[in-house]
Write an enzyme that holds these catalytic residues in place. Structure first.
Site, PDB file in Angstrom:
ATOM      1  CE1 TYR A   1      -9.574 -46.067   8.663  1.00 13.49           C
ATOM      2  CE2 TYR A   1      -7.682 -44.909   7.760  1.00 13.49           C
ATOM      3  CZ  TYR A   1      -8.884 -45.568   7.578  1.00 13.49           C
ATOM      4  OH  TYR A   1      -9.388 -45.721   6.308  1.00 13.49           O
TER       5      TYR A   1
ATOM      6  CD1 TRP B   1      -6.533 -48.806   4.709  1.00 13.27           C
ATOM      7  CD2 TRP B   1      -6.327 -50.324   3.074  1.00 13.27           C
ATOM      8  NE1 TRP B   1      -7.559 -48.612   3.815  1.00 13.27           N
ATOM      9  CE2 TRP B   1      -7.453 -49.525   2.807  1.00 13.27           C
ATOM     10  CE3 TRP B   1      -5.981 -51.335   2.173  1.00 13.27           C
ATOM     11  CZ2 TRP B   1      -8.255 -49.725   1.676  1.00 13.27           C
ATOM     12  CZ3 TRP B   1      -6.772 -51.519   1.048  1.00 13.27           C
ATOM     13  CH2 TRP B   1      -7.897 -50.732   0.808  1.00 13.27           C
TER      14      TRP B   1
HETATM   15  N1  LIG Z   1      -4.273 -36.081   1.206  1.00 13.23           N
HETATM   16  C1  LIG Z   1      -4.926 -37.239   1.313  1.00 13.23           C
HETATM   17  N2  LIG Z   1      -4.707 -38.027   2.383  1.00 13.23           N
HETATM   18  C2  LIG Z   1      -5.349 -39.202   2.477  1.00 13.23           C
HETATM   19  C3  LIG Z   1      -6.269 -39.630   1.480  1.00 13.23           C
HETATM   20  C4  LIG Z   1      -6.492 -38.767   0.375  1.00 13.23           C
HETATM   21  O1  LIG Z   1      -7.319 -39.047  -0.518  1.00 13.23           O
HETATM   22  N3  LIG Z   1      -5.783 -37.590   0.312  1.00 13.23           N
HETATM   23  N4  LIG Z   1      -6.887 -40.841   1.593  1.00 13.23           N
HETATM   24  C5  LIG Z   1      -7.044 -41.385   2.931  1.00 13.23           C
HETATM   25  C6  LIG Z   1      -7.474 -42.781   2.933  1.00 13.23           C
HETATM   26  S1  LIG Z   1      -8.870 -43.123   2.016  1.00 13.23           S
HETATM   27  C7  LIG Z   1      -6.867 -43.752   3.664  1.00 13.23           C
HETATM   28  S2  LIG Z   1      -7.586 -45.302   3.744  1.00 13.23           S
HETATM   29  C8  LIG Z   1      -5.657 -43.472   4.439  1.00 13.23           C
HETATM   30  C9  LIG Z   1      -4.656 -44.648   4.447  1.00 13.23           C
HETATM   31  O2  LIG Z   1      -3.779 -44.493   5.507  1.00 13.23           O
HETATM   32  P1  LIG Z   1      -3.043 -45.742   6.192  1.00 13.23           P
HETATM   33  O3  LIG Z   1      -3.906 -46.946   6.118  1.00 13.23           O
HETATM   34  O4  LIG Z   1      -2.590 -45.296   7.529  1.00 13.23           O
HETATM   35  O5  LIG Z   1      -1.798 -45.925   5.212  1.00 13.23           O
HETATM   36  P2  LIG Z   1      -0.798 -47.149   5.027  1.00 13.23           P
HETATM   37  O6  LIG Z   1       0.380 -46.589   4.318  1.00 13.23           O
HETATM   38  O7  LIG Z   1      -1.493 -48.280   4.398  1.00 13.23           O
HETATM   39  O8  LIG Z   1      -0.377 -47.483   6.512  1.00 13.23           O
HETATM   40  C10 LIG Z   1      -0.329 -48.767   7.040  1.00 13.23           C
HETATM   41  C11 LIG Z   1       0.904 -48.888   7.920  1.00 13.23           C
HETATM   42  O9  LIG Z   1       0.899 -50.182   8.522  1.00 13.23           O
HETATM   43  C12 LIG Z   1       2.200 -50.747   8.455  1.00 13.23           C
HETATM   44  N5  LIG Z   1       2.053 -52.214   8.496  1.00 13.23           N
HETATM   45  C13 LIG Z   1       1.894 -53.078   7.464  1.00 13.23           C
HETATM   46  N6  LIG Z   1       1.768 -54.336   7.927  1.00 13.23           N
HETATM   47  C14 LIG Z   1       1.841 -54.260   9.275  1.00 13.23           C
HETATM   48  C15 LIG Z   1       1.777 -55.234  10.308  1.00 13.23           C
HETATM   49  O10 LIG Z   1       1.593 -56.403  10.078  1.00 13.23           O
HETATM   50  N7  LIG Z   1       1.899 -54.785  11.587  1.00 13.23           N
HETATM   51  C16 LIG Z   1       2.078 -53.467  11.885  1.00 13.23           C
HETATM   52  N8  LIG Z   1       2.190 -53.124  13.165  1.00 13.23           N
HETATM   53  N9  LIG Z   1       2.151 -52.534  10.912  1.00 13.23           N
HETATM   54  C17 LIG Z   1       2.019 -52.928   9.641  1.00 13.23           C
HETATM   55  C18 LIG Z   1       2.789 -50.215   7.174  1.00 13.23           C
HETATM   56  O11 LIG Z   1       4.196 -50.259   7.222  1.00 13.23           O
HETATM   57  C19 LIG Z   1       2.217 -48.790   7.132  1.00 13.23           C
HETATM   58  O12 LIG Z   1       3.067 -47.868   7.744  1.00 13.23           O
HETATM   59  O13 LIG Z   1      -5.019 -42.302   3.924  1.00 13.23           O
HETATM   60  C20 LIG Z   1      -5.880 -41.177   3.893  1.00 13.23           C
HETATM   61  N10 LIG Z   1      -5.116 -39.998   3.558  1.00 13.23           N
HETATM   62  N1  LIG Z   2      -3.352 -48.247  -6.356  1.00 13.99           N
HETATM   63  C1  LIG Z   2      -4.037 -47.911  -5.269  1.00 13.99           C
HETATM   64  N2  LIG Z   2      -5.371 -48.119  -5.230  1.00 13.99           N
HETATM   65  C2  LIG Z   2      -6.081 -47.758  -4.120  1.00 13.99           C
HETATM   66  C3  LIG Z   2      -5.437 -47.248  -2.966  1.00 13.99           C
HETATM   67  C4  LIG Z   2      -4.017 -47.043  -3.038  1.00 13.99           C
HETATM   68  O1  LIG Z   2      -3.388 -46.558  -2.075  1.00 13.99           O
HETATM   69  N3  LIG Z   2      -3.363 -47.393  -4.194  1.00 13.99           N
HETATM   70  N4  LIG Z   2      -6.182 -46.926  -1.866  1.00 13.99           N
HETATM   71  C5  LIG Z   2      -7.529 -47.478  -1.729  1.00 13.99           C
HETATM   72  C6  LIG Z   2      -8.335 -46.708  -0.780  1.00 13.99           C
HETATM   73  S1  LIG Z   2      -7.895 -46.754   0.876  1.00 13.99           S
HETATM   74  C7  LIG Z   2      -9.431 -45.985  -1.125  1.00 13.99           C
HETATM   75  S2  LIG Z   2     -10.386 -45.225   0.072  1.00 13.99           S
HETATM   76  C8  LIG Z   2      -9.828 -45.842  -2.532  1.00 13.99           C
HETATM   77  C9  LIG Z   2     -10.194 -44.378  -2.846  1.00 13.99           C
HETATM   78  O2  LIG Z   2     -10.807 -44.272  -4.034  1.00 13.99           O
HETATM   79  P1  LIG Z   2     -11.424 -42.848  -4.510  1.00 13.99           P
HETATM   80  O3  LIG Z   2     -11.863 -42.093  -3.311  1.00 13.99           O
HETATM   81  O4  LIG Z   2     -12.408 -43.134  -5.555  1.00 13.99           O
HETATM   82  O5  LIG Z   2     -10.152 -42.180  -5.171  1.00 13.99           O
HETATM   83  P2  LIG Z   2      -9.186 -40.936  -5.155  1.00 13.99           P
HETATM   84  O6  LIG Z   2      -7.896 -41.549  -5.582  1.00 13.99           O
HETATM   85  O7  LIG Z   2      -9.234 -40.125  -3.927  1.00 13.99           O
HETATM   86  O8  LIG Z   2      -9.743 -40.039  -6.345  1.00 13.99           O
HETATM   87  C10 LIG Z   2      -9.963 -40.575  -7.629  1.00 13.99           C
HETATM   88  C11 LIG Z   2     -10.181 -39.515  -8.679  1.00 13.99           C
HETATM   89  O9  LIG Z   2     -11.310 -38.714  -8.364  1.00 13.99           O
HETATM   90  C12 LIG Z   2     -11.212 -37.512  -9.106  1.00 13.99           C
HETATM   91  N5  LIG Z   2     -11.704 -36.424  -8.269  1.00 13.99           N
HETATM   92  C13 LIG Z   2     -11.156 -35.918  -7.151  1.00 13.99           C
HETATM   93  N6  LIG Z   2     -11.929 -34.915  -6.671  1.00 13.99           N
HETATM   94  C14 LIG Z   2     -12.981 -34.814  -7.513  1.00 13.99           C
HETATM   95  C15 LIG Z   2     -14.138 -33.971  -7.574  1.00 13.99           C
HETATM   96  O10 LIG Z   2     -14.377 -33.110  -6.731  1.00 13.99           O
HETATM   97  N7  LIG Z   2     -15.012 -34.191  -8.594  1.00 13.99           N
HETATM   98  C16 LIG Z   2     -14.823 -35.140  -9.538  1.00 13.99           C
HETATM   99  N8  LIG Z   2     -15.755 -35.311 -10.460  1.00 13.99           N
HETATM  100  N9  LIG Z   2     -13.731 -35.930  -9.506  1.00 13.99           N
HETATM  101  C17 LIG Z   2     -12.834 -35.761  -8.521  1.00 13.99           C
HETATM  102  C18 LIG Z   2      -9.781 -37.315  -9.507  1.00 13.99           C
HETATM  103  O11 LIG Z   2      -9.676 -37.395 -10.913  1.00 13.99           O
HETATM  104  C19 LIG Z   2      -9.073 -38.472  -8.802  1.00 13.99           C
HETATM  105  O12 LIG Z   2      -8.035 -38.932  -9.575  1.00 13.99           O
HETATM  106  O13 LIG Z   2      -8.769 -46.245  -3.382  1.00 13.99           O
HETATM  107  C20 LIG Z   2      -8.271 -47.549  -3.058  1.00 13.99           C
HETATM  108  N10 LIG Z   2      -7.418 -47.975  -4.134  1.00 13.99           N
HETATM  109 MO   LIG Z   3      -9.231 -45.407   2.083  1.00 14.50          MO
END
Ligand SMILES: Nc1nc2c(c(=O)[nH]1)N[C@H]1C(S)=C(S)[C@@H](COP(=O)(O)OP(=O)(O)OC[C@H]3O[C@@H](n4cnc5c(=O)[nH]c(N)nc54)[C@H](O)[C@@H]3O)O[C@H]1N2
Ligand SMILES: Nc1nc2c(c(=O)[nH]1)N[C@H]1C(S)=C(S)[C@@H](COP(=O)(O)OP(=O)(O)OC[C@H]3O[C@@H](n4cnc5c(=O)[nH]c(N)nc54)[C@H](O)[C@@H]3O)O[C@H]1N2
Ligand SMILES: [Mo]
Length: 746
Positions: A106, A108
């Site tokens: 998994y 991005w």
């Molecule tokens: N505590 C907490 N944890 C969370 C979340 C949260 O809300 N709270 N959110 C979660 C969510 S929604 C998501 S989507 C995940 C995201 O988690 P990830 O998608 O695993 O995070 P990234 O840092 O985007 O990791 C992508 C990796 O791919 C590498 N990469 C980039 N380009 C390439 C390429 O071309 N080839 C290869 N082989 N590697 C490459 C980058 O260097 C990086 O290390 O995190 C989750 N973790």
């Molecule tokens: N700049 C930037 N943008 C991103 C990403 C990134 O890495 N960087 N990651 C992308 C990815 S993979 C994803 S999945 C999306 C995630 O997008 P979301 O899941 O919507 O976002 P989060 O950042 O987890 O949370 C956003 C806000 O939700 C509020 N929140 C948290 N818990 C609660 C709750 O229980 N109740 C209420 N009412 N509010 C709450 C907090 O204020 C928090 O700041 O974002 C995407 N956008």
């Molecule tokens: Mo995500």
């Protein structure tokens, strides 16, 4: 002269050649280019890059005492490294079967349709007999497993549940946005052409729409006279929504037609809301005790819902929590009770503002990528069960009414993701991660995941290769022309997989006699078949970017569930009843205490009203970082500039900080029974007391990697988050349910 563009998950940039080398600037058509992306090219020669293939010494020497993550690496030649990989795939598959290989992988990675790391390794491994896979996402895993029971499988996707923004601009009287942080709309998987979410929202507000942002932090409120904020305790939104339902039931303000014709099971839900079922009426007074919102404010919120067109938007964060199914279910129920289903600009929405794409009124450009082939192995895990999988070989996992048997994983293969960023409770993962015999990682940079691997294969970054990137929701298609030669000995994931496929004897099938340039032309031909208005390939490469909307008619406005609401018999949903299931017999049959058969208030184990809050009185939210993409670009630019005391900045409510003797700029330890991390303190007057915000993505750095309870030094929230899932139904990540305590760290 040809133009030169570069597409990323956070936006599309212009590339200009300067005497100092290539430089990025925002694409002129993008009204709000993402600033942090301008630093991307700083990774080109950064010291965090992986120089050449590396093999862990303990693995090479067969030293069973050696610890992944606390070992040194030995450089090897590409041919040796890829031979090791092929031999391990052969050996493990031969001895234990392909289900002993886990390649859910998994993550991005980076934008670009061909050099998509996951597609490349999955295609290669499918030709080698397959692998145990993963399903769903960390982003939306709870909703995608759960919504099929309530709305049908068509509504499981991240972009499936929202009216389009133009309808909100035209029709919505009041938008209630639960958990909306506009900095998240900077990103979208696959690429973003134009960032328009703030524009859309601004237009609606200027027209007179009222916006109530419901979240723990007043800073989430956009600066506009029509925007308000309601502070709520994390994870308690379901209680607020139940109190609204209670008021409408008590006052007989229910849209009987919608309830009768569009839903099933309302009576069961209503009996719970009124208290007939369990003796507890879900009144505003009841909800005030749970949510920390004053009763009078709840009553004002209920009043705000009495407009002709109301829209409840729930961010994805709400379902990334314990019992994260419940607020989604209750929002759907409340929308039906108010007669808002199928009403332009009304009803419910999931994820407006979570990414750029949700709600965009466009014809989606579904672009084919590299074909991954067929996986002969049927085993899978819901994605966030990775530590369970590694820790319990031969064990069982309850999921969505099934009992999954967990294969005995001997080989882990990861490319394009960073589990030591994304998974919860990293101490637990680090422990489980020691079990497999071999771990293979492709990475451009030395992430914690690379440091915890046995074989590290250095990949290129996207500016080191030609590719085609497609923003599916913005109809922009970009020719990503390499700006740099590959760093040191790095190779593209495709080249790496071709070398391994060669050792495995499947190179012909893997590459189909095409070189990279042939593949790009081939993929583009596929897009042109679907969209004949695209220019020919030569012209496209020359122009560097093409936007399909020049040829488009008016925006594709969407009213969610319009046909169904209009004629439910003629357009039934694909749920068992054909209607919106407010009570689900299927879910009832699972008999999961953590996901009851109708929307309910299910108190998380970790929340401010629970017993554990006596010991750990702060609720930690770990939202997405505003200044990078997850862990990507943490080493450069804005992410580095924003560090406090050389660590990730955590936001504390001033009151909480003062109580603990914490001052702005202090180093603070966040801890609970699972672990601890160090952060830099920033103090806020807008954050509600009892809540701490630490964005995800600081590079996981255990102080002592031989200690599975080690202090983490960079400020990675997953050192302390829980690895309990939202429920047994979805097994979705519940990162946002986490209690901690904080102390000043001398
Ligand atoms: N505590 C907490 N944890 C969370 C979340 C949260 O809300 N709270 N959110 C979660 C969510 S929604 C998501 S989507 C995940 C995201 O988690 P990830 O998608 O695993 O995070 P990234 O840092 O985007 O990791 C992508 C990796 O791919 C590498 N990469 C980039 N380009 C390439 C390429 O071309 N080839 C290869 N082989 N590697 C490459 C980058 O260097 C990086 O290390 O995190 C989750 N973790
Ligand atoms: N700049 C930037 N943008 C991103 C990403 C990134 O890495 N960087 N990651 C992308 C990815 S993979 C994803 S999945 C999306 C995630 O997008 P979301 O899941 O919507 O976002 P989060 O950042 O987890 O949370 C956003 C806000 O939700 C509020 N929140 C948290 N818990 C609660 C709750 O229980 N109740 C209420 N009412 N509010 C709450 C907090 O204020 C928090 O700041 O974002 C995407 N956008
Ligand atoms: Mo995500």
């Amino acid at each position: 002269m040809s133009d030169h563009f570069f597409a990323t998950h956070f936006g599309t940039y212009r590339v200009d050649q300067t005497p100092e080398g290539p430089r990025l600037s925002g694409w002129q058509a993008d009204p709000q280019p993402t600033a942090f992306g301008l630093s991307y090219l700083e990774l080109a020669r950064h010291r965090c890059r992986v120089v050449q293939p590396m093999v862990r010494r303990g693995w090479l020497e067969g030293n069973a005492q050696s610890i992944r993550g606390a070992d040194t690496f030995v450089p090897v030649a590409w041919d040796t490294a890829t031979q090791f990989v092929a031999d391990e795939i052969d050996r493990i598959a031969g001895n234990y079967g392909n289900r002993s290989i886990f390649a859910g992988s998994y993550g991005w990675a980076s934008a670009g349709r061909f050099h998509h790391a996951q597609s490349q390794i999955k295609r290669m491994l499918n030709l080698a007999g397959g692998f145990t896979a993963s399903r769903h996402s960390y982003s939306y895993g709870t909703a995608s497993a759960f919504l099929p029971h309530v709305l049908g499988p068509e509504y499981a996707g991240t972009n499936a549940c929202a009216p389009s923004w133009d309808q909100i601009v035209d029709h919505t009287d009041c938008l209630m946005a639960f958990g909306m942080r506009l900095t998240n709309a900077q990103c979208d998987p696959g690429g973003v052409g134009r960032h328009t979410v703030e524009q859309w929202l601004g237009r609606a507000l200027d027209r007179g729409m009222r916006l109530i942002v419901v979240s723990p932090d007043t800073a989430d409120r956009p600066d506009h006279p029509n925007a308000e904020h309601l502070a709520i305790r994390p994870n308690t939104d379901t209680a607020l929504l139940l109190a609204c339902a209670h008021a409408f039931i008590r006052n007989g303000e229910i849209d009987q037609r919608q309830i009768r014709q569009l839903t099933t099971g309302f009576d069961r839900l209503a009996a719970y809301v009124t208290g007939d079922a369990d003796g507890v009426a879900k009144t505003p007074e009841w909800a005030a005790r749970i949510t920390g919102v004053r009763q009078s404010q709840i009553e004002r919120f209920i009043e705000a819902l009495r407009v002709p067109t109301s829209l409840l938007n729930l961010g994805w964060s709400l379902q990334r929590a314990s019992a994260g199914e419940q607020p989604y279910w209750m929002a759907i129920a409340l929308a039906a009770m108010r007669g808002q289903i199928g009403r332009p600009g009304g009803g419910f929405a999931f994820g407006l503002g979570s990414v750029n794409s949700v709600g965009q009124p466009v014809r989606r450009l579904k672009a084919p990528g590299l074909d991954q082939g067929h996986n002969p192995v049927s085993d899978f895990i819901p994605v966030a069960a990775i530590a369970d999988l590694l820790a319990n070989p031969g064990g069982a996992l309850e999921y969505n009414g099934q009992t999954l048997s967990l294969p005995d994983i001997r080989l882990v293969y990861w490319a394009g993701g960073n589990p030591f960023h994304h998974h919860q409770d990293l101490n637990r993962l680090r422990h489980a991660w020691q079990r497999p015999e071999t771990i293979i990682v492709h990475e451009p940079v030395w992430t914690a995941t690379a440091q915890h691997a046995d074989i590290v294969l250095p990949s290129t970054l996207p500016f080191e290769r030609n590719d085609i990137a497609v923003s599916s929701h913005d109809r922009t298609i970009v020719f990503n022309r390499a700006t740099h030669a590959p760093y040191a000995d790095a190779r593209d994931d495709h080249q790496i997989c071709t070398m391994i496929a060669d050792h495995l004897g499947v190179a012909d099938k893997f590459a189909e006699q095409r070189n990279t340039e042939d593949w790009l032309a081939y993929l583009y031909a596929g897009y042109r078949e679907k969209f004949p208005e695209l220019p020919d390939y030569r012209t496209f490469r020359q122009k560097g970017i093409h936007t399909l909307d020049d040829e488009l008619e008016a925006p594709r406005s969407t009213t969610l569930l319009a046909e169904f609401a209009e004629a439910p018999e003629a357009h039934p949903l694909s749920t068992p009843s054909g209607r919106i299931e407010l009570f689900s017999e299927t879910i009832a049959s699972f008999a999961y205490g953590d996901c009851p058969p109708h929307a309910s208030w299910v108190a998380p184990k970790e929340w401010l009203g629970g017993e554990l809050a006596q010991t750990y009185p702060l609720h930690l939210l770990s939202p997405q970082p505003a200044n990078r993409l997850h862990s990507q670009l943490d080493a450069v630019g804005a992410s580095q500039r924003d560090k406090v005391a050389a660590r990730e900045a955590a936001v504390f409510c001033t009151e909480d900080a003062v109580m603990r003797g914490i001052r702005e700029g202090d180093t603070v330890k966040l801890f609970n029974a699972r672990g601890a991390c160090l952060v830099g303190a920033t103090l806020s007057e807008t954050l509600m007391p009892g809540v701490v915000i630490l964005p995800t993505g600081a590079w996981y750095t255990p102080e002592d990697p031989t200690d599975f309870a080690s202090l983490e030094l960079a400020g990675n929230p997953n050192a302390v988050t829980q690895d309990r899932r939202a429920s047994r139904l979805s097994q979705g990540s519940a990162a946002h349910s986490c209690l901690v305590e904080a102390v000043r760290h001398e």
